[in-house]
Design a protein around this motif. Sequence first.
Motif, PDB file in Angstrom:
ATOM      1  N   ILE A  72      -1.993 -11.917 -75.981  1.00 41.03           N
ATOM      2  CA  ILE A  72      -1.239 -11.020 -75.111  1.00 41.03           C
ATOM      3  C   ILE A  72      -2.109 -10.755 -73.886  1.00 41.03           C
ATOM      4  N   PHE A  73      -1.567 -11.002 -72.704  1.00 38.01           N
ATOM      5  CA  PHE A  73      -2.347 -10.794 -71.492  1.00 38.01           C
ATOM      6  C   PHE A  73      -2.320  -9.320 -71.110  1.00 38.01           C
ATOM      7  N   LYS A  74      -3.507  -8.780 -70.826  1.00 41.18           N
ATOM      8  CA  LYS A  74      -3.656  -7.367 -70.498  1.00 41.18           C
ATOM      9  C   LYS A  74      -4.151  -7.169 -69.081  1.00 41.18           C
ATOM     10  N   SER A  75      -3.466  -6.314 -68.353  1.00 39.59           N
ATOM     11  CA  SER A  75      -3.994  -5.807 -67.096  1.00 39.59           C
ATOM     12  C   SER A  75      -3.186  -4.572 -66.722  1.00 39.59           C
ATOM     13  N   SER A  76      -3.843  -3.562 -66.209  1.00 43.28           N
ATOM     14  CA  SER A  76      -3.155  -2.333 -65.815  1.00 43.28           C
ATOM     15  C   SER A  76      -2.600  -2.489 -64.404  1.00 43.28           C
ATOM     16  N   TYR A  77      -1.376  -2.024 -64.185  1.00 45.98           N
ATOM     17  CA  TYR A  77      -0.830  -2.073 -62.828  1.00 45.98           C
ATOM     18  C   TYR A  77      -1.360  -0.920 -61.989  1.00 45.98           C
ATOM     19  N   ARG A  78      -1.861   0.099 -62.675  1.00 49.01           N
ATOM     20  CA  ARG A  78      -2.477   1.236 -61.984  1.00 49.01           C
ATOM     21  C   ARG A  78      -3.439   1.918 -62.932  1.00 49.01           C
ATOM     22  N   VAL A 105       3.624 -15.921 -71.532  1.00 46.08           N
ATOM     23  CA  VAL A 105       2.759 -15.091 -72.370  1.00 46.08           C
ATOM     24  C   VAL A 105       3.276 -13.658 -72.349  1.00 46.08           C
ATOM     25  N   PRO A 106       3.172 -12.933 -73.463  1.00 42.47           N
ATOM     26  CA  PRO A 106       3.541 -11.512 -73.464  1.00 42.47           C
ATOM     27  C   PRO A 106       2.515 -10.694 -72.680  1.00 42.47           C
ATOM     28  N   ILE A 107       2.949  -9.534 -72.225  1.00 43.69           N
ATOM     29  CA  ILE A 107       2.143  -8.665 -71.369  1.00 43.69           C
ATOM     30  C   ILE A 107       1.967  -7.300 -72.017  1.00 43.69           C
ATOM     31  N   VAL A 108       0.747  -6.756 -71.923  1.00 47.59           N
ATOM     32  CA  VAL A 108       0.492  -5.368 -72.289  1.00 47.59           C
ATOM     33  C   VAL A 108      -0.076  -4.658 -71.072  1.00 47.59           C
ATOM     34  N   THR A 109       0.421  -3.449 -70.805  1.00 53.84           N
ATOM     35  CA  THR A 109      -0.088  -2.655 -69.694  1.00 53.84           C
ATOM     36  C   THR A 109       0.041  -1.181 -70.033  1.00 53.84           C
ATOM     37  N   ASP A 110      -0.765  -0.349 -69.378  1.00 51.23           N
ATOM     38  CA  ASP A 110      -0.790   1.087 -69.654  1.00 51.23           C
ATOM     39  C   ASP A 110       0.325   1.823 -68.918  1.00 51.23           C
ATOM     40  N   ILE A 111       0.785   2.898 -69.521  1.00 49.89           N
ATOM     41  CA  ILE A 111       1.609   3.863 -68.805  1.00 49.89           C
ATOM     42  C   ILE A 111       0.943   5.225 -68.929  1.00 49.89           C
ATOM     43  N   HIS A 144       7.977   8.897 -66.759  1.00 51.24           N
ATOM     44  CA  HIS A 144       8.895   8.152 -65.896  1.00 51.24           C
ATOM     45  C   HIS A 144       8.469   6.700 -65.711  1.00 51.24           C
ATOM     46  N   GLU A 145       7.238   6.359 -66.081  1.00 53.32           N
ATOM     47  CA  GLU A 145       6.764   4.990 -65.922  1.00 53.32           C
ATOM     48  C   GLU A 145       7.248   4.069 -67.037  1.00 53.32           C
ATOM     49  N   ALA A 146       7.674   4.620 -68.162  1.00 53.40           N
ATOM     50  CA  ALA A 146       7.966   3.805 -69.339  1.00 53.40           C
ATOM     51  C   ALA A 146       9.046   2.767 -69.066  1.00 53.40           C
ATOM     52  N   VAL A 147      10.154   3.187 -68.514  1.00 51.45           N
ATOM     53  CA  VAL A 147      11.261   2.258 -68.259  1.00 51.45           C
ATOM     54  C   VAL A 147      10.859   1.221 -67.220  1.00 51.45           C
ATOM     55  N   MET A 148      10.157   1.650 -66.170  1.00 50.65           N
ATOM     56  CA  MET A 148       9.716   0.734 -65.124  1.00 50.65           C
ATOM     57  C   MET A 148       8.793  -0.343 -65.694  1.00 50.65           C
ATOM     58  N   ALA A 149       7.785   0.060 -66.468  1.00 54.84           N
ATOM     59  CA  ALA A 149       6.834  -0.901 -67.023  1.00 54.84           C
ATOM     60  C   ALA A 149       7.484  -1.795 -68.063  1.00 54.84           C
ATOM     61  N   ALA A 150       8.452  -1.256 -68.807  1.00 56.11           N
ATOM     62  CA  ALA A 150       9.111  -2.018 -69.871  1.00 56.11           C
ATOM     63  C   ALA A 150       9.933  -3.182 -69.323  1.00 56.11           C
ATOM     64  N   GLU A 151      10.249  -3.173 -68.036  1.00 53.83           N
ATOM     65  CA  GLU A 151      10.973  -4.293 -67.444  1.00 53.83           C
ATOM     66  C   GLU A 151      10.105  -5.554 -67.428  1.00 53.83           C
ATOM     67  N   VAL A 152       8.791  -5.367 -67.492  1.00 52.24           N
ATOM     68  CA  VAL A 152       7.856  -6.494 -67.470  1.00 52.24           C
ATOM     69  C   VAL A 152       7.087  -6.609 -68.785  1.00 52.24           C
ATOM     70  N   ALA A 153       6.582  -5.488 -69.276  1.00 48.97           N
ATOM     71  CA  ALA A 153       5.659  -5.504 -70.418  1.00 48.97           C
ATOM     72  C   ALA A 153       6.384  -5.654 -71.742  1.00 48.97           C
ATOM     73  N   ASP A 154       5.734  -6.371 -72.652  1.00 56.37           N
ATOM     74  CA  ASP A 154       6.200  -6.483 -74.032  1.00 56.37           C
ATOM     75  C   ASP A 154       5.573  -5.409 -74.904  1.00 56.37           C
ATOM     76  N   VAL A 155       4.407  -4.924 -74.462  1.00 54.49           N
ATOM     77  CA  VAL A 155       3.678  -3.875 -75.174  1.00 54.49           C
ATOM     78  C   VAL A 155       3.328  -2.786 -74.166  1.00 54.49           C
ATOM     79  N   LEU A 156       3.730  -1.559 -74.452  1.00 51.75           N
ATOM     80  CA  LEU A 156       3.351  -0.416 -73.626  1.00 51.75           C
ATOM     81  C   LEU A 156       2.159   0.261 -74.287  1.00 51.75           C
TER      82      LEU A 156
END
Length: 275
Positions: A56-62, A93-99, A103-115
């Motif tokens: 799972i590829f990891k990187s934070s968007y913020r 590849v699946p994506i993991v990123t932090d929230i 209000h970020e959950a829905v936005m990040a879930a459009e891309v991430a497979d793991v929140l």
Amino acid sequence: MELFDRLSSPKKDCNGSPCGPFFLMAGPCVVENEYITLKTAEYLKSLTDKLGLPFIFKSSYRKANRSRLDSFRGIGDEKALGILAKVKNELQVPIVTDIHETHEAVMAAEVADVLQIPAFLCRQTDLLVAASNTGKIVNIKKGQFLSAGAMQFAAQKCIDSGNHRVMLTDRGNSFGYTDLIVDFRGIPQMRSFGFPVVMDITHSLQQPNQTSGVTGGLPQMIETIAKAAIAVGVDGLFLETHPNTQEALSDGANMIPLDQVESLLLKLIPIRKAL
């Protein structure tokens, strides 16, 4: 097989004992630009394919939790999530990123497979519920201030919200003001709750709260922590890596250089097989 089932199968197939390959969650701390993000993801995808490790590829968007106001926090949510979407679509590849906020959950879930829920926020009920409501896998990082046993209550908030797809990640415990220490008893304890458990190798080697305002680290201990985690039966490993850690814009002091990841994994796979 669905992603969560793949991550959970080493636990299920052996009646709770570790078996099969561990999975890897890895990438740069934060999205710095498209080139570094794609270059790192391509290398890790090729390497894990070769070694037969789920990835799972990891990187934070913020980055929300920084020592100083002038610390690098990101290139903008929309731009960074767009780069992560490109990684996901081009490399499959699946994506993991932090929230960090509800209000970020829905936005990040459009891309991430793991929140991923950051360690300092692991008790934030509204954040856990918001992440759970997306239906995505929720990876809760254990707060440095919590015991392993307390994490069952964080996980239960997700379950009570209707989402059983939960993972727990250890990242060490606060030790004084400027160090962390890993209590490896926590890994089997959290596995006993029925969730896949991950060891965050690189963040457990941070040295926070330095007088300079820049977090330090002990990257020379990455191999030691990783070997011990595999030996006690962790399901997955989390590590941050960068092509040039000296130039990384966040957490460079505790990351592993990208060209050293293969050597590390080759030392860990035989330990897993020995179990």
